[in-house]
Design a protein around this motif. Structure first.
Motif, PDB file in Angstrom:
ATOM      1  N   LEU A   1       0.832  -1.197   0.000  1.00 25.00           N
ATOM      2  CA  LEU A   1       0.000   0.000   0.000  1.00 25.00           C
ATOM      3  C   LEU A   1       0.871   1.254   0.000  1.00 25.00           C
ATOM      4  O   LEU A   1       1.992   1.239   0.537  1.00 25.00           O
ATOM      5  N   PRO A   2       0.381   2.346  -0.567  1.00 23.96           N
ATOM      6  CA  PRO A   2       1.186   3.573  -0.686  1.00 23.96           C
ATOM      7  C   PRO A   2       1.692   4.120   0.643  1.00 23.96           C
ATOM      8  O   PRO A   2       2.773   4.684   0.713  1.00 23.96           O
ATOM      9  N   ASN A   3       0.916   3.962   1.697  1.00 26.99           N
ATOM     10  CA  ASN A   3       1.289   4.544   2.995  1.00 26.99           C
ATOM     11  C   ASN A   3       2.019   3.566   3.905  1.00 26.99           C
ATOM     12  O   ASN A   3       2.282   3.870   5.069  1.00 26.99           O
ATOM     13  N   GLU A   4       2.348   2.407   3.401  1.00 30.31           N
ATOM     14  CA  GLU A   4       3.013   1.386   4.206  1.00 30.31           C
ATOM     15  C   GLU A   4       4.529   1.436   4.043  1.00 30.31           C
ATOM     16  O   GLU A   4       5.039   1.707   2.958  1.00 30.31           O
ATOM     17  N   THR A   5       5.249   1.138   5.131  1.00 30.96           N
ATOM     18  CA  THR A   5       6.679   0.874   5.018  1.00 30.96           C
ATOM     19  C   THR A   5       6.839  -0.572   4.551  1.00 30.96           C
ATOM     20  O   THR A   5       5.887  -1.370   4.620  1.00 30.96           O
ATOM     21  N   THR A   6       8.033  -0.912   4.095  1.00 29.11           N
ATOM     22  CA  THR A   6       8.276  -2.292   3.654  1.00 29.11           C
ATOM     23  C   THR A   6       8.066  -3.270   4.801  1.00 29.11           C
ATOM     24  O   THR A   6       7.483  -4.338   4.625  1.00 29.11           O
ATOM     25  N   GLY A   7       8.530  -2.885   6.000  1.00 26.34           N
ATOM     26  CA  GLY A   7       8.361  -3.756   7.163  1.00 26.34           C
ATOM     27  C   GLY A   7       6.896  -4.000   7.499  1.00 26.34           C
ATOM     28  O   GLY A   7       6.495  -5.126   7.813  1.00 26.34           O
TER      29      GLY A   7
END
Length: 312
Positions: free
Chosen positions: A247-253
């Motif tokens: 998702l656009p607002n997610e970090t990779t972690g």
């Protein structure tokens, strides 16, 4: 760490010179770009099954449905970024491996270089792959997006690249997680398997023909490929998932945690059989092409018996 094969090519290239590394780099490009492009249909099915297991009943059902619904073009979805990305990656990986392997051997000295050769193979391959993935990552992102997203699979590489602008490197950490262990396994297991084969063959490598030596490379490459596929598969699944679902607002972690929570440990092994077949074929063909090219330009094939390496 190897002797010159019997070959009709009389051109002499001094080992560990800029020309030597340039030829190894070109050999890596020729070994990786075309082979990854060749198995693109396997990759399309594998990636789609990794993203959504319910899409097809199995691998053959996937081939059939994609061909029926999208034609041959559908099976080669993402072939352009595949060809470009893995050409860059292969060039950097193989050329870099030769450079780092020799550099690290010089750093520790001859005696320790042979004694700890496995560690040197691991360190050299990891160093080379770290750099290679920086070049590969944006093309891998576009490839996966084309292959796994119904709204983009029919779009050109340039169009998808533009859509993903700003997020082309969002999968770099999972890519390193997948590719570095894979390449460490690929090069190290290949070197040791080839060494074991030459140790068992009564004829010294230096007395074998170039055809016999490249045959050893092919066998060693396939066995190494099977190990590589198993080692790197969970990270490969995550790379596909990250590029398709982050998702656009997610970090990779955060994305990794969310995706793992959804698919669980078992889901990390979706498409393993196809990956074993794909990577085994890829790896054996790559070593065959790479060592055949080295023979053609007057360079030694990769690897050798333990006695020959000790003498060097």
């Amino acid at each position: 760490m190897s002797t010159l094969p019997k070959t009709g090519n009389t051109k002499k290239v001094e080992l560990y010179t800029p020309e030597y590394y340039a030829l190894c780099t070109l050999g890596g490009l020729l070994a990786c770009g075309p082979t990854h492009s060749l198995v693109c249909p396997l990759d399309v099915v594998k990636c789609r099954l990794q993203v959504d297991r319910s899409l097809y009943k199995g691998n053959f059902d996937g081939f059939k449905k994609i061909f029926t619904q999208e034609g041959l073009k559908g099976l080669y979805t993402g072939v352009k970024p595949t060809a470009i990305g893995y050409s860059f990656q292969g060039a950097t990986k193989y050329g870099g491996y030769e450079f780092f392997k020799h550099s690290y051997a010089k750093l520790v000295g001859e005696d320790l270089a042979f004694k700890y050769r496995t560690s040197l193979y691991l360190a050299a391959s990891a160093s080379a792959e770290f750099l290679a993935d920086i070049l590969l990552c944006p093309f891998e992102a576009v490839k996966v997006k084309q292959q796994t997203t119904l709204t983009t699979h029919h779009k050109s590489m340039g169009a998808v690249w533009k859509e993903m602008s700003g997020s082309l490197y969002r999968g770099i950490a999972p890519l390193w997680t997948r590719q570095i262990p894979y390449t460490m396994c690929k090069f190290t297991s290949f070197e040791r398997i080839v060494e074991a084969i030459y140790d068992k063959i009564p004829t010294p490598k230096s007395e074998m023909s170039s055809l016999q030596q490249t045959g050893v490379s092919f066998v060693g490459g396939y066995l190494a490929g099977i190990l590589c596929a198993i080692v790197s598969h969970p990270a490969d699944v995550m790379v596909s998932k990250i590029n398709a679902e982050k998702l656009p607002n997610e970090t990779t972690g955060q994305a990794l945690g969310r995706i793992y929570g959804k698919i669980g440990f078992v889901g990390l092994w979706n498409g393993l059989f196809m990956r074993i077949f794909m990577i085994g074929t890829l790896t054996s063909l790559q070593w065959l092409i790479y060592d055949s090219f080295k023979v053609y330009v007057g360079l030694p094939t990769t690897g050798g018996s333990s006695e020959e390496q000790k003498e060097e």
